[in-house]
Write an enzyme that holds these catalytic residues in place. Structure first.
Site, PDB file in Angstrom:
ATOM      1  N   ASP A   1       0.881  -0.578  -1.334  1.00 16.64           N
ATOM      2  CA  ASP A   1       2.162  -1.249  -1.159  1.00 16.64           C
ATOM      3  C   ASP A   1       2.315  -1.682   0.290  1.00 16.64           C
ATOM      4  O   ASP A   1       1.739  -1.078   1.214  1.00 16.64           O
ATOM      5  CB  ASP A   1       3.313  -0.321  -1.547  1.00 16.64           C
ATOM      6  N   ARG A   2       3.121  -2.690   0.508  1.00 15.45           N
ATOM      7  CA  ARG A   2       3.265  -3.241   1.855  1.00 15.45           C
ATOM      8  C   ARG A   2       3.690  -2.176   2.862  1.00 15.45           C
ATOM      9  O   ARG A   2       3.204  -2.152   3.997  1.00 15.45           O
ATOM     10  CB  ARG A   2       4.284  -4.382   1.840  1.00 15.45           C
TER      11      ARG A   2
END
Length: 559
Positions: free
Chosen positions: A288-289
């Protein structure tokens, strides 16, 4: 599905019939086109006969970017969508062409119906080729713009960018006006009308004169937009290991793996290409970012397929660390609650009996009186698995912007108790992050919001139609200067700051760009970090570690 029969030359000096299963586009292939494709100028767009047996399906967007249709794993293909500020829709199919080889044509025998060689052919646009995220990008993409660093942030200079897409099946028979009003809502229709007058919208490489034009199958659209990207942390992407097979990096929090949403150059793929000259990489997994830690890329398709097979056979081990709220139990905790995706577009999941089976092992490492550091071992690979399981257990990640949000209600999802419908949950999550100007946390941009979710108190960048008309003329002049300005890609790659100084026009300001008229606050350092870190990645013959982050240390103090 439509079935066609084509006689193809397959070894052994004999003719064999091969059945091709195609999609609805096959209806538009006349007999003359099928035969002509064996030797005509379209031959280079076809693949082998074996691939032909898998059929024809429409392919879509390049870039891996996404703020269009459904959300999901991002895979880049060739074309990109046409709405400004709106990223490509997710790939919905795979184009498998007919044949790349020139096959001889059987002579028509007695009683056989002859093919009409003089039949009127419909216009055909070569279909895009599906390419994996990361491998589609080269020097010409990396040279689109440059970075600069300010206030502990990596920022991207605004730049012009062409979104491209082939006409989707659901667009056929509809006008451009209808498509923009229903699928690309990032801008008002007045913007698109001004963009037409400025010559920025092209259909089959011809400038669009009127948005009422009706789209046909295989139409190709291109729209030039002025693009802004959100800032990310200025922390470098450090190389942990590199050999002939793989590249392993320590991904900082806040940087996406590959282009998605509003992010393109501020991604690991582009940073590695621009700063480390590492190109054509195949992402082996995603983070995930806001998640940091070990991230692996394969250098070749063969290595990528080998490791993905190991993933399917569950031969790989992943280990994370996180900091959660409260005092976590000292004994090992196993969570097997199934996880259901609430919205692919918003990127939100929850515990639900209808979800997919999951299993995560948690072991407490330390407790400082307020929060606990845990070792996490996900035995399955569901989206947001660790975060959702910790929310269910009543110990959400300390600064998780989604699963530790007040939008879930007083219990914040503990035990799977959510006192609202999925629609209400999504509305409240979007409203919370729109107010904070942090829709990127949800992988959203303003164009994704339906009228019922838009906060009327949020800052607006829309100008009236009269103002857009005034800007259209100056934008047209600017576009002419941009296209006329020669760009030396080598110079831009080696010295982007000097190359920018020699541009004929300043590409950082555009008269039609709504984002240029907004003043956004830079994110605070704490907004760019989530206390979840990929610590170890192990498989047959390899094992890679990342250093323990500062927030996981025993002496870490909460602000």
């Amino acid at each position: 599905m439509i079935w066609g029969r084509v006689v193809m030359w397959l070894g052994g000096h004999r003719w064999l019939p091969v059945r091709l299963q195609g999609c609805l586009n096959l209806r538009r292939l006349s007999a003359a086109r099928i035969w002509g494709s064996c030797w005509g100028p379209m031959a280079e767009t076809f693949s082998t006969g074996a691939e032909a047996a898998t059929g024809l399906r429409a392919a879509v967007q390049q870039n891996g970017d996404a703020c269009g249709d459904a959300r999901g794993e991002r895979t880049s293909g060739s074309p990109e969508p046409v709405g400004p500020g709106v990223e490509p829709a997710r790939e919905v199919g795979k184009q498998t062409p007919l044949s790349e080889e020139k096959a001889p044509v059987a002579a028509s025998g007695p009683g056989k119906r002859k093919k009409r060689r003089d039949a009127i052919r419909e216009r055909v646009v070569p279909p895009p080729k599906k390419r994996r995220a990361g491998v589609s990008f080269g020097d010409e993409h990396f040279a689109e713009t440059s970075y600069y660093f300010e206030g502990g942030l990596r920022k991207v200079r605004p730049y012009y960018f062409d979104f491209r897409t082939y006409c989707k099946g659901r667009w056929v028979g509809h006008s451009l006006l209808h498509v923009f009003s229903t699928e690309f809502r990032a801008q008002p229709l007045a913007y698109y009308e001004a963009a037409v007058r400025a010559g920025r919208l092209h259909l089959n490489e011809e400038p669009v004169q009127d948005l009422s034009i009706v789209l046909k199958d295989n139409d190709f659209l291109r729209n030039r937009v002025h693009r802004h990207e959100p800032p990310v942390t200025a922390e470098p992407v450090r190389l942990l290991a590199e050999n002939e097979d793989v590249v392993v990096v320590d991904k900082p929090s806040s940087i996406p793996v590959h282009p998605c949403g509003r992010f393109r150059h501020n991604t690991v793929i582009f940073i590695l290409g621009k700063e480390h000259q590492l190109k054509e990489l195949h992402p082996l997994h995603r983070l995930d970012r806001l998640t940091s830690g070990v991230l692996m890329f394969a250098k070749t398709a063969a290595v990528s397929e080998r490791i993905h097979e190991q993933v399917r056979d569950r031969q790989l081990e992943k280990e994370y660390v996180c900091r959660v709220e409260g005092e976590f139990p000292t004994e090992e905790v196993i969570c097997k609650e199934p996880i259901l995706v609430v919205s692919y577009k918003v990127g939100v999941c929850r515990i639900d009996a209808r979800g997919k089976p999951c299993e995560t092992l948690f072991q407490r490492l330390s407790y400082n009186g307020h929060s606990s550091v845990l070792r996490c071992r996900p035995l399955t690979g569901r989206t947001h698995q660790i975060r959702v399981h910790l929310q269910f257990l009543g110990h959400p990640i300390l600064n998780d912007p989604i699963y530790n949000s007040v939008a879930w209600g007083p219990s914040r999802g503990r035990g799977g108790h959510i006192a609202k419908t999925d629609e209400e949950l999504l509305r409240d999550l979007v409203a919370e992050h729109q107010a904070k100007q942090s829709l990127d946390v949800l992988d959203l941009c303003e164009g994704d919001l339906s009228p019922g979710l838009i906060d009327s108190t949020a800052p607006s960048s829309e100008l009236g139609k009269d103002h857009l008309e005034e800007f259209a003329a100056s934008a047209q002049k600017m576009d002419g200067a941009v296209e006329a300005a020669p760009q030396n890609l080598d110079t831009m790659a080696l010295a982007p700051e000097k190359a920018a100084e020699t541009d004929v026009v300043n590409q950082e300001i555009d008269p039609l760009c709504a984002e240029c008229r907004l003043v956004r606050q830079d994110p605070l350092p704490q907004d760019l970090v989530m206390f979840l870190h990929a610590l170890r990645y192990k498989g047959p013959g390899f094992e890679y570690f990342s250093p323990m982050p500062a927030w996981a240390q025993d002496d870490w103090q909460e602000d």
